[in-house]
Design an enzyme around this catalytic site. Structure first.
Site: not given
Lengths: 245, 662
Positions: B19, B23, B27, B42, B137
């Site tokens: 899905i 980087g 996932v 993940k 982030d």
């Protein structure tokens, strides 16, 4: 002139994406090059290996038919060699999905009687070791170098910047690449050191100079640099190519 | 990578489909067979998994993130390693990223909706920060919007893990730097305030529809975060209330001491803003910020900065609303904002009670909003009960309170007072939703504004406002004719209003001419031009730059007199006066003409028509170093009278070796 080269995967990485090469035609004529590849899977190693080969072959080809007389002509040899390396890597990356996005840094030197020409793309460096001092001859094409140039951070802060791995130019990622060329006059006893950032992120300029002063034998000097880097954990691949004039 | 599909990890998680691809990791949607639920898995990319140090960090950081538990944070259930794979098991979210949402809805978002989102993002940050975890982030791609309008932030700590991978990469490969804080860009030490900055950028993007800094490559963008000042949001979208603009810019303050010290502090201001939209956002009490006309300094937010209209209608409305509130509080604390907390509280506890009530009203309002705008289109309209909105226009508050039946079960949210031509003072003059609209149960709130009578035209306070906005206020809202005069000013920033005629507070008649005196920046600094002919281009450019002039164009010109690369002519002659910031054109020799034929005909054709009546004739007697007249390029008249306006800041120093290339 004596030439030495060595590389090590380091203590952390599984692959060595660095490559180097040198060729010597006469006692005082040689080409040296170091490349630090980047890209997923094995493609970084491919990029650097292809680039060092293309670069040194092109220099030899252009010089074998007679060395250009003018400094401009000699500089052009390096520019053409970088262009050739860029073309080879770029074409490979374009035509093979598994190599998509690969690229490499490049630092190369053409050593001639009494002078040398240096070309660089990315953050692999060339140093001149003379009179017990180390002088960096190349200016990195990197994000942190931009910050240093603008006065935002110091050279020392750049060494610890989390983004010090980001380069602003690379061989093989675009159809064209710009390189910087520099000429210098050489003297007997000068050492030209080409290296990947796996060395300079661990050893600073002062240490490069101190080791050089301490080690009269060039091969042992190069080996000492590598060993020290490994002793300190060598987080990255490390490559050293040395020419003693 | 699809080798994993169908695979069972730890004899528990069955990988179903891919899905996403980041980087660092890929996932997958997976089924947790032990708890029989769908999850997201993940899996770390193999080239990163080969780095032992990196893997250790990946595990440590993921474990820390797994300790977070908050409704606005995507839960991490498990961190594991099996069959040589490192992976994280997370809550599977059915929704879209804020980035996708903005793209789909079209930006800018309504600022109320933006506040709804940013508030939840900040709550997530507040929780993580309280546990020592910095996101690093924050960007719309890491904010997930669920079907019910709630928000979950994902990828806590990932950036820190990613930066541990010191593989050489190009600037293009590092991903978005549009939300990066200046201290992160510089590589300085970061703390939780880096997330505040990034959240500020997200808010900026939501309300203005654009990013504060853009550039042709990531390095340029990162540099701008370090050294540029964003365009104030209100200039991009005049609907943004000034206080919200101040909040956004305070979150985005490059100086850490000027920024919100915590997510909580920013939440406080947002809360205050909902309650009192004309609030004055306090800057840090350290010192004043120059060139920040949007942030009003005051130590007492209680006192409205200006008694009459400031800025624009918003503030004006909210001024009166605020006053109205205060009066009511004095007069009858329990009357309107009566609620549970207030009972038995009396006067002393009225203020917090009002605050709570205002928040509740706001939240209810938000609920309506989110429902109408966001949730209901997503859901298939079923058969929920619908209620028709009654017509409240023209009623006074007293009338409504006397006859609650008029409300038909709806609640009223009393907005600000506003001028009205149609309705008399005290009457409701507009309502939202409008009469006749249908709403669902749970959304039965009508927001109304009360007329304060006819608008009396008074000259607003416009000093130190951006003049185009001042002009807009005067023309569009007050129907004035505006005349703009320019003056030099050392104090007032260029394009901001120095003074007005008439002054603030004066009575105005519609159609009257008012004058704005607008700064054109500091007075021009004259410089005397020196000769550059005969010099190398680079040296000439350096000297010109040092003198404060700008080389606007370099024209190529064949010359038998000068070697290639040497300046042969300059558009402003030596000895003439120019002003700092003026442009100058240089002609540079390309060497002798290719044909050996005599150079009789002038090679370049004039690129500009002969000038319109220059006061000075074209220079005919150049200094000794000038090329002979036959060689001289077309004499474009140098700008002799008013210098061209400085449209751009002089070029900032570029790094010597094209370091900013891609």
């Amino acid at each position: 002139m004596k030439l030495y080269g060595m590389t090590d995967v380091g203590r952390v990485r599984r692959d060595n994406q660095d490559s180097y090469a040198f060729r010597q035609w006469t006692e005082d004529t040689a080409v040296l090059v170091v490349c630090d590849g980047m890209g997923g899977a094995q493609s970084g190693s491919v990029a650097s290996a292809v680039a060092v080969e293309a670069f040194s072959a092109e220099v030899e080809k252009l010089c074998a038919g007679g060395m250009p007389n003018e400094p401009e002509g000699r500089e052009r040899v390096l520019i053409q060699a970088v262009t050739a390396a860029n073309r080879r890597v770029y074409d490979l990356a374009q035509n093979n999905p598994e190599y998509e996005g690969m690229g490499t840094t490049l630092v190369g030197a053409l050593a001639l009687p009494g002078e040398a020409y240096i070309a660089n793309v990315g953050d692999s460096r060339c140093y001149l070791l003379r009179d017990g001092a180390a002088r960096q001859l190349t200016i990195d094409h990197s994000y942190v170098q931009v910050l240093v140039n603008r006065g935002e951070i110091t050279q020392e802060e750049a060494r610890h910047h989390p983004r010090r791995n980001v380069i602003t130019r690379a061989v093989g990622v675009d159809s064209e690449v710009g390189c910087d060329i520099r000429r210098l006059e050489t003297r007997p006893g000068d050492r030209l050191l080409l290296c990947s950032d796996g060395l300079t992120n661990v050893l600073d300029d002062g240490e490069l100079a101190a080791r050089s002063a301490a080690e009269a034998d060039p091969e042992r000097y190069a080996a000492a640099l590598l060993e020290t880097t490994l002793e300190r954990g060598a987080p990255d691949n490390v490559t050293v190519v040395l020419a003693e004039i | 990578m699809d080798q994993y599909i169908g695979k069972m990890l730890d004899n528990r998680y069955e990988i179903l489909e891919r899905i996403g691809n980041g980087g660092m990791a890929v996932v997958y949607k997976a089924r947790d067979h032990r708890l029989n639920r769908l999850v997201a898995v993940k899996i770390l990319k193999p080239e990163l998994a080969s780095d032992a140090d990196f893997r250790r960090r990946f595990h440590d950081e993921s474990q820390a993130v797994a300790m977070l538990s908050h409704s606005n944070i995507v839960s991490v259930y498990d961190v594991s390693r099996s069959d040589g794979l490192d992976y994280i098991v997370m809550e599977l979210i059915d929704g879209m990223t804020l980035k996708q949402y903005m793209r789909k809805r079209g930006i800018p978002l309504n600022w109320r909706e933006a506040i709804h989102f940013i508030t939840q993002i900040l709550r997530a940050l507040d929780h993580a920060h309280s546990r020592g975890i910095i996101h690093r982030d924050i960007k719309p791609q890491n904010v997930l919007i669920l079907r019910d309008g709630s928000v979950k932030v994902t990828d806590f700590g990932i950036a820190r893990i990613a930066s541990a991978a010191q593989h050489t990469m190009t600037a293009e490969a590092i991903g978005s730097v549009h939300y990066i804080s200046p201290e992160q860009a510089k590589g300085s030490h970061v703390d939780c305030r880096t997330d505040i900055y990034s959240a500020g950028v997200v808010l900026y993007e939501m309300i203005t529809g654009r990013l504060p800094y853009e550039g042709d490559n990531p390095v340029n963008v990162a540099i701008q975060h370090i050294s540029s000042i964003p365009i104030p949001p209100g200039e991009l979208n005049p609907d943004i209330p000034p206080a919200l603009e101040s909040i956004t810019l305070k979150a985005m303050a490059p100086d850490l001491n000027q920024r919100y010290p915590s997510a909580e502090a920013m939440l406080e201001d947002l809360k205050e803003f909902r309650r009192t939209p004309n609030m004055v956002v306090k800057t840090s009490d350290r010192e004043e910020i120059e060139d920040e006309p949007t942030v009003v300094m005051t130590s007492a937010p209680e006192a409205p900065a200006r008694p009459v209209r400031t800025r624009d209608r918003y503030e004006d409305q909210y001024d009166s609303r605020y006053d109205q509130r205060r009066e009511r509080r004095r007069a009858d604390p329990e009357e309107e904002y009566d609620d549970r907390e207030d009972r038995g509280g009396g006067l002393a506890s009225a203020a917090p009670a009002i605050a709570v009530a205002a928040i509740i009203i706001f939240i209810v309002g938000m609920g309506v909003f989110v429902w109408n705008v966001f949730i209901s289109p997503l859901l298939n309209p079923g058969e929920p009960e619908r209620y028709t909105v009654p017509d409240l226009l023209g009623y006074t508050r007293e009338e409504l309170e006397a006859s609650p039946d008029l409300l038909d079960g709806f609640e009223v949210e009393w907005g600000s007072e506003t001028y009205s031509e149609e309705y008399e003072e005290g009457q409701i003059c507009n309502q939202s939703p409008e009469a006749g609209e249908e709403v669902l149960a749970g959304s039965r709130v009508i927001r109304v504004n009360v007329s304060s009578g006819k608008d009396e035209l008074k000259m607003p306070y416009l000093i130190n406002q951006e003049y185009r906005r001042a002009q807009q206020t005067l023309m569009e809202e007050l129907g004035m004719v505006v005349k703009v005069e320019r003056e030099y000013s050392d104090e007032i920033t260029q394009d901001y209003v120095i003074s007005t005629d008439p002054e603030e507070g004066a009575d105005l008649v519609e159609g009257q001419t008012v004058t704005l005196v607008v700064s054109q920046g500091p007075a021009a600094v004259p410089v005397t031009v020196i000769p550059w002919v005969g010099m190398s281009l680079s040296e000439a450019e350096r000297q010109i730059r040092d003198m404060g002039l700008v080389v606007t164009e370099v024209k190529q010109y064949a010359s038998n007199e000068y070697a290639a690369g040497i300046v042969t002519f300059q558009s402003i002659q030596p000895g003439e006066q120019a002003f700092k910031g003026d442009g100058i054109v240089l002609w540079v020799s390309t060497g002798p003409e290719p044909t050996p034929t005599p150079t009789l005909e002038p090679t370049p054709t004039p690129t500009l028509p002969p000038t319109e009546t220059p006061t000075d004739p074209p220079v005919t007697e150049p200094p000794a170093t000038e090329p002979p007249p036959t060689q001289a390029p077309p004499t474009e008249a140098p700008p002799t009278e008013a210098p061209p306006p400085v449209t751009e800041a002089p070029p900032t120093e570029q790094p010597p070796v094209g370091g900013e290339e891609q």
